[in-house]
Design a protein around this motif. Structure first.
Motif, mmCIF file in Angstrom:
data_model
loop_
_atom_site.group_PDB
_atom_site.id
_atom_site.type_symbol
_atom_site.label_atom_id
_atom_site.label_comp_id
_atom_site.label_asym_id
_atom_site.label_seq_id
_atom_site.Cartn_x
_atom_site.Cartn_y
_atom_site.Cartn_z
ATOM 1 N N LYS A 165 13.955 -50.641 97.078
ATOM 2 C CA LYS A 165 14.274 -50.845 95.595
ATOM 3 C C LYS A 165 13.640 -49.542 94.812
ATOM 4 N N PRO A 166 14.521 -48.705 94.467
ATOM 5 C CA PRO A 166 13.658 -47.656 93.672
ATOM 6 C C PRO A 166 13.433 -48.036 92.272
ATOM 7 N N SER A 167 12.514 -47.713 91.637
ATOM 8 C CA SER A 167 12.222 -48.170 90.244
ATOM 9 C C SER A 167 12.178 -46.768 89.314
ATOM 10 N N PRO B 178 7.995 -45.526 88.686
ATOM 11 C CA PRO B 178 7.088 -46.032 89.749
ATOM 12 C C PRO B 178 5.718 -46.003 89.532
ATOM 13 N N TYR B 179 4.938 -45.330 88.764
ATOM 14 C CA TYR B 179 3.539 -45.403 88.297
ATOM 15 C C TYR B 179 3.186 -46.493 87.420
ATOM 16 N N SER C 295 3.201 -49.840 87.700
ATOM 17 C CA SER C 295 2.403 -50.968 88.410
ATOM 18 C C SER C 295 1.108 -50.416 88.572
#
Length: 242
Positions: free
Chosen positions: A153-155, A158-159, A161
């Motif tokens: 599941k790409p976000s 990404p950094y 979280s």
């Protein structure tokens, strides 16, 4: 010859039992030969003849060797009061107590291998569960069932979280804030009591607890819980590093 030897043995046993004994002796054999009509005095001359045949002893054979895996303990021999012609005692493994349970394995290598296999099985089972319940991707377009892979599941960020604090960090921050507020209120109460001008009031306030109410012994005994599992939880105070 065989008939004569059998008769001598039977008669010698009869004379032995007649005198309340269990082992025949030389006198029993002599009486038996006299009873059968033989001349006992000619026996030494007949034994010393020149053409007599000497029967050699049978060859000594080695006893059968039992494997060490089947031996348990030492085999018992007959006591002094039991004759030697009685049957031998059974093998010790028939009456020796042997435990049937296996001792737990404490070897470092075996324990590590077992822990690694359990961890691998858990990860494999969790991966299969996620592949069956969630979205999957396949290596082959034609066959969907072979080699299912968990869909990524790409976000967009990404950094994010890594930058946001976790629940444990938020809880520790709340505890530190509450502990600092408690310390501030305690310090304010202490300074307020010290400002009073009446020395007698200072003495009375020093004797009283911070709440201003003297707890009675009965109420403290009633509030005390004997069961350690029902006592309130004591959380350690975490102070923020400056």
């Amino acid at each position: 010859v065989v008939q004569n030897i059998t008769e001598i043995g039977r008669c010698a046993k009869a004379y032995c039992e007649h005198t309340a004994r269990s082992v025949p002796t030389l006198s029993d054999a002599v009486v038996t030969l006299i009873e059968m009509g033989l001349n006992v005095d000619t026996l030494p001359v007949y034994a010393k003849r020149s053409q007599r045949m000497v029967i050699t002893a049978p060859p000594v054979t080695n006893p059968p060797v039992t494997p060490k895996a089947l031996t348990a303990g030492q085999k018992r021999t007959h006591p002094a009061h039991i004759p030697s012609h009685f049957p031998d005692f059974p093998d010790p493994h028939t009456y020796i107590k042997t435990p049937t349970f296996r001792e737990p394995v404490s070897d470092y290598q075996v324990v590590r291998e077992k822990a690694a296999t359990q961890r691998r099985d858990v990860e494999r089972a969790l991966t299969r569960f996620m592949a069956k319940t969630g979205e999957t991707e396949t290596l082959f377009k034609d066959d969907v069932t072979t080699f299912p892979l968990i869909a990524a599941k790409p976000s967009a960020i990404p950094y994010l979280s890594a930058l946001l604090p976790s629940e444990l960090e938020l809880q520790s921050l709340e505890e530190t804030d509450s502990s600092e507020q408690d310390d501030q209120t305690d310090s304010e109460n202490v300074t307020g009591h010290n400002i009073t001008d009446d020395p007698s009031a200072d003495k009375e306030n020093s004797l009283l607890p911070p709440s201003g109410v003297v707890p009675s012994s009965k109420s403290s005994e009633e509030n005390m819980i004997d069961n350690p599992y029902l006592r309130p939880v004591k959380k350690p105070k975490v102070r923020r590093k400056k």
